[in-house]
Design a protein around this motif. Structure first.
Motif, short mmCIF file in Angstrom:
data_model
loop_
_atom_site.label_atom_id
_atom_site.label_comp_id
_atom_site.label_asym_id
_atom_site.label_seq_id
_atom_site.Cartn_x
_atom_site.Cartn_y
_atom_site.Cartn_z
N LEU A 271 6.60 22.01 -10.80
CA LEU A 271 7.29 22.71 -11.90
C LEU A 271 7.50 21.83 -13.13
O LEU A 271 7.21 22.26 -14.25
CB LEU A 271 8.62 23.27 -11.40
CG LEU A 271 8.55 24.41 -10.37
CD1 LEU A 271 9.97 24.81 -9.95
CD2 LEU A 271 7.81 25.61 -10.93
N PRO A 272 8.00 20.58 -12.97
CA PRO A 272 8.18 19.75 -14.18
C PRO A 272 6.87 19.44 -14.88
O PRO A 272 6.82 19.37 -16.11
CB PRO A 272 8.84 18.47 -13.64
CG PRO A 272 9.42 18.86 -12.31
CD PRO A 272 8.49 19.90 -11.76
N LEU A 273 5.80 19.24 -14.11
CA LEU A 273 4.52 18.89 -14.70
C LEU A 273 3.96 20.03 -15.53
O LEU A 273 3.27 19.81 -16.53
CB LEU A 273 3.52 18.52 -13.60
CG LEU A 273 3.96 17.43 -12.63
CD1 LEU A 273 2.90 17.19 -11.58
CD2 LEU A 273 4.29 16.15 -13.36
N ALA A 274 4.24 21.26 -15.12
CA ALA A 274 3.75 22.43 -15.85
C ALA A 274 4.72 22.89 -16.93
O ALA A 274 4.45 23.87 -17.62
CB ALA A 274 3.49 23.57 -14.86
N GLY A 275 5.86 22.21 -17.08
CA GLY A 275 6.81 22.59 -18.11
C GLY A 275 7.57 23.85 -17.82
O GLY A 275 8.09 24.50 -18.73
N VAL A 276 7.67 24.24 -16.54
CA VAL A 276 8.37 25.47 -16.17
C VAL A 276 9.53 25.16 -15.22
O VAL A 276 9.90 25.98 -14.39
CB VAL A 276 7.41 26.50 -15.54
CG1 VAL A 276 6.54 27.14 -16.61
CG2 VAL A 276 6.55 25.87 -14.44
N ASP A 277 10.09 23.97 -15.36
CA ASP A 277 11.29 23.64 -14.61
C ASP A 277 12.50 23.94 -15.49
O ASP A 277 12.39 24.60 -16.53
CB ASP A 277 11.26 22.17 -14.19
CG ASP A 277 11.21 21.23 -15.39
OD1 ASP A 277 10.84 21.68 -16.49
OD2 ASP A 277 11.54 20.04 -15.23
#
Length: 509
Positions: A271-277
């Motif tokens: 999630l953090p890597l995809a910017g959706v955290d």
């Protein structure tokens, strides 16, 4: 290719069929990915969820590469697959995401790299700041920047939902204790359809400047209010869905060592890597807080007249992506996706739902979506008196419309300080109301007499009930419980090999 055979193929591919070129690209991609249950396949669910691969992805991102798809490994793997599948010929944003679905539902990290892929020979995007994944997608990618993560997250969460539903549906008859999770999974399914509806609507809209603080218009990251709403509300709502799926999988004995539990653990880590955290959602929430005056705009008086705007009609040919009408047009006058460029829709809108002469920025998004919320309430109220689901949906839509109108005055005065707690709270409420409007518009557009599940009231009523609960808005009165029919649809799909998406796409494996 033309004629009855290709047309029949597209209709067998999904309840809402895509253009033939898109269906063939998706099928080729699914064949290239191979059997998701074969542990020897590097693209199988067990292999993608393996701790070793998850650790490699995390270390690659933390060692100077701030986002997924920026390392040569992820972008190279995605680019090779998509080139072989012919995805470069699919340029409309919503159809590109649809053709990518076989990959997106398997792995969020690889999926986001695929969504950001601009085509053969296009370098991967430059580095980004945490929480601003939407600001660094390559300009050649047809998918708007802010929608890269949400589009991938919706599909990946659908893959986890399918694993949980398979476990409950397969063992529910022999283990009655597992039946308690059927309503939970039904609600998760409705939430997922709602988030995908919003994402699809945003993808079908031409890219527009992001809202400038206090105005809702101006230069920005190439996305209007709809994209900013999706960037915030999709990861926010799906965070709750993933938490519920974790409980269900644990109760079914599917821990991190199993396929379903491993998929969820890998997805959560990505999630953090995809910017959706939480950080990515907070970034878009702050942008919405600075655009509260635009978010609180009034619906037009004529919103209840005429057909549903084009971008809610997911079964219609897609609108051209930027530059496609001029640069991507084929010799027969069609774009690579099979639609005619530069034509007005039958309702007098330009492709993508613009009114002719519209400015294409936040104001247009605001007017159409707020109007659909009003129109959904009016149309549901005017239906058959024996349709209890439609009457309940109309009553709930009117209740949410009242909430939207009540927020106008505070929103118009709260945009000066987008960092204030009150402004962020108002942005959260407005984003949820826009989500409800997208649900109403997509449902009404799909109610075309064919008896599609997407055109029925059950999932929409369940989704709006969840939105009302998040808003703390009381329900308008007694209503039929839609959870049983929504669960029946979900269980039927997993048994028949149909995806958990708005299109009801058949799975190859």
């Amino acid at each position: 290719m033309a004629g009855p055979v290709p047309g029949a193929l597209a209709h067998r591919y999904a309840a809402l069929p895509p253009p033939l070129r898109v269906a063939l690209a998706a099928l080729r991609l699914e064949v290239l990915l191979g059997d998701p249950r074969d542990a020897a396949n590097p693209y199988s669910l067990p292999a993608l969820a393996a701790p070793a691969l998850a650790g490699a992805a995390g270390s690659a991102a933390s060692a100077g590469s701030a986002g997924v798809g920026e390392g040569a490994g992820w972008s190279g793997r995605a680019g090779a697959l998509l080139t072989a599948a012919g995805l470069g010929q699919v340029r409309a944003a919503d159809q590109r995401v649809r053709a990518l679905r076989p990959l997106l539902r398997r792995d969020l990290a690889l999926g986001r790299a695929a969504v950001a892929w601009g085509g053969p020979g296009v370098p991967p995007p430059a580095g980004r700041v945490r929480g601003r994944a939407g600001e660094s997608s390559p300009v050649s990618s047809p998918v708007p920047a802010a929608l890269l993560g949400p589009a991938a997250l919706v599909a990946a969460a659908g893959g986890v939902l399918r694993q949980a539903a398979l476990a409950v549906a397969g063992r529910g008859s022999g283990e009655p204790a597992l039946r308690q999770w059927q309503p939970v999974l039904a609600a998760a399914f409705a939430d997922l359809l709602a988030c995908e509806s919003l994402t699809c609507v945003a993808l079908r809209r031409p890219a527009a400047p992001a809202p400038a603080p206090g105005t809702g218009s101006g230069s920005g990251v190439g996305v209007g209010l709809l994209g900013a709403v999706a960037g915030y509300v999709v990861p926010t709502v799906l965070a709750d869905v993933l938490a519920q799926l974790g409980l269900v999988l644990a109760e079914c004995g599917h821990g991190p060592a199993g396929t379903g539990g491993g998929m969820l653990a890998k997805l959560t880590g990505d999630l953090p890597l995809a910017g959706v955290d939480a950080a990515g959602a907070a970034y878009w929430q702050a942008r919405l807080a600075g655009a509260l005056p635009a978010l609180a705009g009034e619906e037009p008086r004529t919103a209840h007249r005429g057909p549903v705007p084009a971008f809610f009609r997911l079964a219609d040919p897609p609108a051209p992506a930027a530059g496609v009408a001029a640069a991507g047009e084929q010799g027969d006058g069609h774009t690579p996706d099979g639609h005619e460029p530069d034509r007005h829709e039958p309702d007098g809108h330009e492709p993508g739902g613009h009114e002719p002469g519209g400015d294409g920025v936040g104001g247009d998004d605001r007017v159409v979506l707020s109007g659909l919320l009003r129109a959904g309430a009016a149309r549901a109220d005017g239906g058959d008196g024996g349709d209890t689901g439609g009457a309940a949906l109309g009553a709930l839509a009117r209740r949410l419309l009242t909430e939207q109108r009540a927020l106008r005055r505070p929103c118009r005065t709260a945009g000066a300080d987008p960092g204030a707690v009150a402004a962020r709270a108002l942005a959260d409420r407005q984003a949820l109301l826009w989500l409800a409007a997208a649900v109403l518009g997509v449902r009404e557009a799909a109610d075309d007499g064919r008896g599609l599940f997407l055109g029925g009231t059950h999932w929409a009523l369940l989704a709006l009930t969840g939105i009302a609960g998040r808003l703390g808005v009381p329900l308008p009165g007694p209503a039929p419980d839609p959870r049983a029919p929504v669960w029946a649809e979900l269980a039927g799909r997993v048994r028949r090999g149909v995806d958990c998406d708005v299109y009801a796409t058949r799975l190859l494996w």
